[in-house]
Design an enzyme around this catalytic site. Structure first.
Site, mmCIF file in Angstrom:
data_model
loop_
_atom_site.group_PDB
_atom_site.id
_atom_site.type_symbol
_atom_site.label_atom_id
_atom_site.label_comp_id
_atom_site.label_asym_id
_atom_site.label_seq_id
_atom_site.Cartn_x
_atom_site.Cartn_y
_atom_site.Cartn_z
ATOM 1 C CD GLU A 88 -2.996 -1.295 0.195
ATOM 2 O OE1 GLU A 88 -3.547 -0.081 -0.317
ATOM 3 O OE2 GLU A 88 -3.355 -2.107 -0.252
ATOM 4 C CB CYS B 76 -1.818 7.299 1.362
ATOM 5 S SG CYS B 76 -2.503 5.726 2.151
#
Ligand code: ADP
Length: 514
Positions: free
Chosen positions: A243, A277
């Protein structure tokens, strides 16, 4: 006052001090564990894993439930640590406890269903009498490497799923914010749970040692480090779920609810000082509502209070950037944009306290500027005027990242149509970042934003390897293709190929060309 890593220079080589980036205070320290240390922990966890897997999902779920209760009981202390090592506002810190308990509860709830054996129907008439089983067998040891932006919540997005799958988990929190996770792991030990979860400490080398010691790795962090982890995992032939970074676009269509859109933009861009993110990193607004959007956005941004408050106060909105290096990236993006003709309508500088940077709205930006292309991971919000949704989609897709995005419109069908044209793993309609907390759907970055997915229908199963078991409902003494070959059985096989394989009567009856 800028917080740099000066403190580390005077510390012993085998210890890393943990400092609060909002005020420079040393709040703890961690040992730098060697590769041998990490390997020894891995061995210990491996030894305990078979018994853990044998407990079954119900037995494992009981331990996770007790862990959840421990976290609930001790959450104020945990959140104070999250706040101190992250330099966050109290309000931003509190979301981490919620994410942690929700992630545990969800994975406990769905594990048994996801891990149940499957019995697919055999394919084709020839296999009618087969019984097929797929069982899900845990990777014995999963490595969990996490970054600094959510010290408690980030490991919790993955750890409960891996534990519920029956794996042991060797975790490595970021050296910048390791203390909250170490405390959570201590909680696991305090409740007397099996020895299948440990946190090892250190910087990149300790992370690399984790990759070298495990059977599967779940990594969250920068794209640059994710590449290294993926490459090493490739060499070792172990799976890596990555990720990574993002450059999420927000697309505001002409019929958007501007009040909600500007509230969403402010939270999406500045929550946790932009260090998510999935933070909103760039906005494309349709020309007709651009001025209205900007007016509201600027007014709301000016109301934000930057800095770290005291626990329980809710007196500021967002806190510090994690490191001096991080704040310099923000400064570079803003300065380069200004030099190329962009204007800052708010902020554009440090507040003067610790690593805190003001909430910064940028306009007159171009899609080629660093602030629109590189992940900033800071409290900046560049806004661009676009002619229509086609231009917005084109500019949003002009990116090496593909994590998530948001589309804003009162017309759901129109927003969904735009969403389907975006090259990203998730799209929020009239909202931001919420996809991360929807555990039933996958969170998967496209392009350089990741490989694999967390959560979703396979959120627990991904920590297992499928084991296929084939048996016969009726067992004969032999099968027609077993030895010895004979012309009688050969002819029978040939007939069978035509009869079973052909989909038209002529081929079914005729056999092959001779
Ligand atoms: P950020 O925290 O800025 O996202 P990284 O992606 O570098 O930064 O770090 C994420 C995590 O990866 C941290 O726990 C870090 O210690 C760890 N790490 C850094 N380098 C490596 C490496 N080569 N292999 C494995 N883990 C690493």
């Amino acid at each position: 006052m800028a917080i740099s890593n000066q403190v580390t220079q005077s510390a012993p080589a085998n210890v890393i001090p943990v400092t609060c980036p909002a005020d420079g205070r040393v709040v703890g320290s961690i040992p730098v564990q060697t590769a041998d240390d990490v390997a020894a922990v891995a061995e210990r966890l491996r030894a305990a894993q078979p018994e853990w897997e044998a407990l079954g999902s119900q037995g494992r779920g009981k331990w996770l439930g007790r862990w959840r209760d421990w976290i609930l009981d001790n959450r104020l202390e945990l959140l104070e640590t999250v706040q101190a090592e992250g330099g966050k506002s109290w309000g931003d810190a509190t979301i981490e406890a919620l994410a942690a308990v929700e992630a545990i509860n969800y994975n406990v709830k769905v594990a048994a269903r996801q891990l149940r054996d499957d019995h697919p129907s055999p394919a084709g008439i020839a296999n009618r009498l087969k019984r097929l089983t797929v069982s899900h067998r845990a990777y014995p040891l999963v490595g969990l490497i996490t970054p600094w932006n959510y010290p408690l919540a980030m490991p919790m997005l993955d750890c409960p799923a891996a534990l519920m799958a029956g794996c042991a988990v060797l975790s490595k929190p970021s050296e910048l914010t390791p203390l909250s996770w170490i405390a959570a792991v201590e909680g696991w030990n305090q409740i007397g749970a099996p020895d299948v979860l440990e946190a090892v400490t250190g910087a990149g080398a300790a992370g690399a040692a984790v990759v070298d010691a495990v059977d599967m790795v779940q990594f969250t962090g920068s794209t640059a480090t994710g590449r290294k982890v993926g490459a090493r995992a490739g060499e070792r032939l172990i799976p890596a779920s990555l990720e990574l970074g993002g450059k999420d676009a927000m697309i505001v269509l002409a019929d958007a609810d501007i009040e909600r859109a500007t509230n969403g933009a402010v939270w999406g861009a500045f929550f946790n000082a932009g260090q998510s993110c999935t933070a909103v990193e760039r906005v494309y607004v349709e020309s007709v509502v651009y001025d209205q959007f900007l007016d509201r956005l600027v007014a709301k941004t000016l109301n934000l209070r930057a800095g770290m408050d005291r626990p329980g106060r809710y007196a500021t909105d967002f806190g510090a950037l994690a490191t001096e290096e991080q704040i310099r990236i923000v400064e570079r993006h803003v300065e380069e944009a200004r030099a190329a003709g962009a204007r800052t309508l708010t902020g554009g500088k440090r507040t003067g306290d610790g690593n805190v940077y003001e909430a910064t709205v940028l306009v007159d930006v171009g899609n080629d500027m660093a602030c629109m292309r590189e992940e900033t991971f800071g409290p900046t919000l560049p806004v661009m005027r676009v002619a229509d949704s086609d231009e917005a989609v084109r500019l949003a897709n002009d990116s090496t990242y593909g994590l998530s995005a948001s589309v804003w419109s009162k017309d759901q069908a129109k927003a969904r149509a735009v969403a389907r044209r975006l090259n990203v793993g998730a799209v929020n309609i009239n909202s931001v970042m919420m996809n991360v907390f929807q555990f039933p759907i996958p969170q998967a970055g496209w392009i350089t934003s990741g490989v694999g997915a967390r959560a979703g229908a396979n959120g627990v199963v991904k920590y297992t390897r499928p084991q296929a078991i084939v048996s016969d409902l009726v067992e004969m003494k032999s099968e027609i293709f077993w030895y010895p070959h004979t012309s009688r059985l050969g002819a029978l096989q040939e007939r069978a190929v035509s009869l079973l394989g052909a989909r038209d009567m002529r081929r079914r009856l005729r056999g092959p060309k001779r």
